[in-house]
Each structure stands twice: as structure tokens, then as C-alpha cells.
Design an enzyme around this catalytic site. Structure first.
Site, PDB file in Angstrom:
ATOM      1  N   ASP A 115       0.856  -1.186   0.000  1.00  0.00           N
ATOM      2  CA  ASP A 115       0.000   0.000   0.000  1.00  0.00           C
ATOM      3  C   ASP A 115       0.883   1.225   0.000  1.00  0.00           C
ATOM      4  OD1 ASP A 115      -2.413  -1.356  -0.015  1.00  0.00           O
ATOM      5  OD2 ASP A 115      -2.563  -1.422   2.160  1.00  0.00           O
ATOM      6  N   ASP A 132      -6.473  -1.005  -5.460  1.00  0.00           N
ATOM      7  CA  ASP A 132      -7.646  -0.765  -4.612  1.00  0.00           C
ATOM      8  C   ASP A 132      -8.554   0.297  -5.218  1.00  0.00           C
ATOM      9  OD1 ASP A 132      -6.652  -2.605  -2.782  1.00  0.00           O
ATOM     10  OD2 ASP A 132      -5.715  -1.067  -1.534  1.00  0.00           O
TER      11      ASP A 132
END
Length: 186
Positions: A115, A132
Site C-alpha cells: 500500500d 484498490d
């Protein structure tokens, strides 16, 4: 063909942004900026699902890999089964598949998802990545009424329902007109 290009382009974009962010920044050394520290970069490896759910469970990684793989196969099946007129729905499935594949690569290779985009909305904060965001936009497109609800309806059934509705409107108008005419004569 176009959807395959979109799939691989988004997958490449996801992987290249993750690689660049992790090459340029220290892991867990956040750089937060934009709009009063609301957005920024924060490199970390999430070993769980959203918000780190299941990160410390030994069964989580194989489960996430299995479910993601199954979901990609099922969506791929529907992409090929859908009629060409369902472009919007097919595109939304390809977006979701592309994001899922990007995160699946990370889980298989690294044991967690990289991330890099930090978001803090006051009531919640989290880090995510391009995959995402692609999944999010694909899901928004998938929820669209035209794409979702018109898919399952049979054309003949839909035409019959429209004809019945039109017929009942015409009959209702005739009845109303006859009632008006009889009150004038009476």
C-alpha cells in the site's frame, strides 16, 4: 481486445507505482501532504484484508489467495459470457479483475499487499494502492442500474411487461373517457 489492453495496462500501472514507491521511500516512513495532511504516501505491506483484517492469522493468506483467484476466474467467465451490448458491465468487471490481480500478485510474491496512498478523512484513515482504487471504481460502475438490473431480464419478458403496461394505460384511458361520456348523456 480493448478490455484485455485495459486489464494489462491497469495491472502494469499498479505494479509500477508500487515498485517505484517502495524503491524511493522507506517502508513505514510516511510522507503526508495535500489538503492539510489528508492525503499522502505511506508505504507499508498489508498482510491482511482491508484495514489489516486477518493480518495475524496463519490461515488468512492462503484464504485470501484462494478467494481472489476464484473471484477472478468467475468474473472472467462472465466477461466472456456477456453479450457485446453489455460493454459497461464488462468494463466494470475488467476493472475489478485488474485490481484484484494486482493485489493477488503482491500476496503471492510478498505475502501481503503493498500500500502506498495514504488517506485520512478524520473519522478513519487508511493506506491503499492503485489496484484498490481500480477495484473501487469498478465496483461503482458495477452498481450502475443499467448495467446490473437489465442484465438478468429476458428481452421478451421485458417487452411483454411494457406491452401490458401500455395496454392497461390505454384501457384505463378508454374507461375514463366512457365514464365522462356517460355522465354527459345522463
Amino acid at each position: 481486445m480493448v478490455l484485455a489492453i485495459v486489464f494489462f495496462l491497469l495491472l502494469f500501472l499498479d505494479q509500477i507505482t508500487k515498485a517505484a514507491a517502495f524503491a524511493l521511500m522507506d517502508v513505514n516512513e510516511p510522507v503526508r501532504f495535500w489538503l492539510g495532511k489528508m492525503f499522502g504516501f505511506d508505504t507499508l505491506i498489508n498482510k491482511g484484508m482491508s484495514f489489516g483484517i486477518g493480518a495475524d492469522q496463519p490461515w488468512a493468506l492462503p484464504l485470501f489467495i484462494g478467494l481472489t483467484s476464484l473471484a477472478i476466474v468467475v468474473m472472467l467467465f462472465f466477461v466472456f459470457r456477456l453479450r457485446p451490448k453489455h460493454r459497461f458491465l464488462r468494463t466494470s468487471l475488467v476493472l475489478i479483475m485488474s485490481g484484484a490481480a494486482g493485489n493477488l500478485i503482491d500476496r503471492v510474491v510478498l505475502g501481503g499487499v503493498r500500500d502506498l496512498i495514504y488517506m485520512d478523512f478524520g473519522f478513519t484513515c487508511f493506506s491503499n494502492n492503485v489496484a484498490d482504487l481500480v477495484i473501487f471504481f469498478g465496483a461503482i460502475c458495477f452498481i450502475d442500474e443499467e448495467a446490473l438490473f437489465r442484465l438478468g431480464k429476458n428481452r421478451k419478458e421485458e417487452k411483454k411487461q411494457l406491452e401490458e403496461a401500455a395496454h392497461s394505460l390505454v384501457e384505463g384511458a378508454k374507461s375514463e373517457q366512457e365514464g365522462t361520456d356517460s355522465s354527459k348523456n345522463g
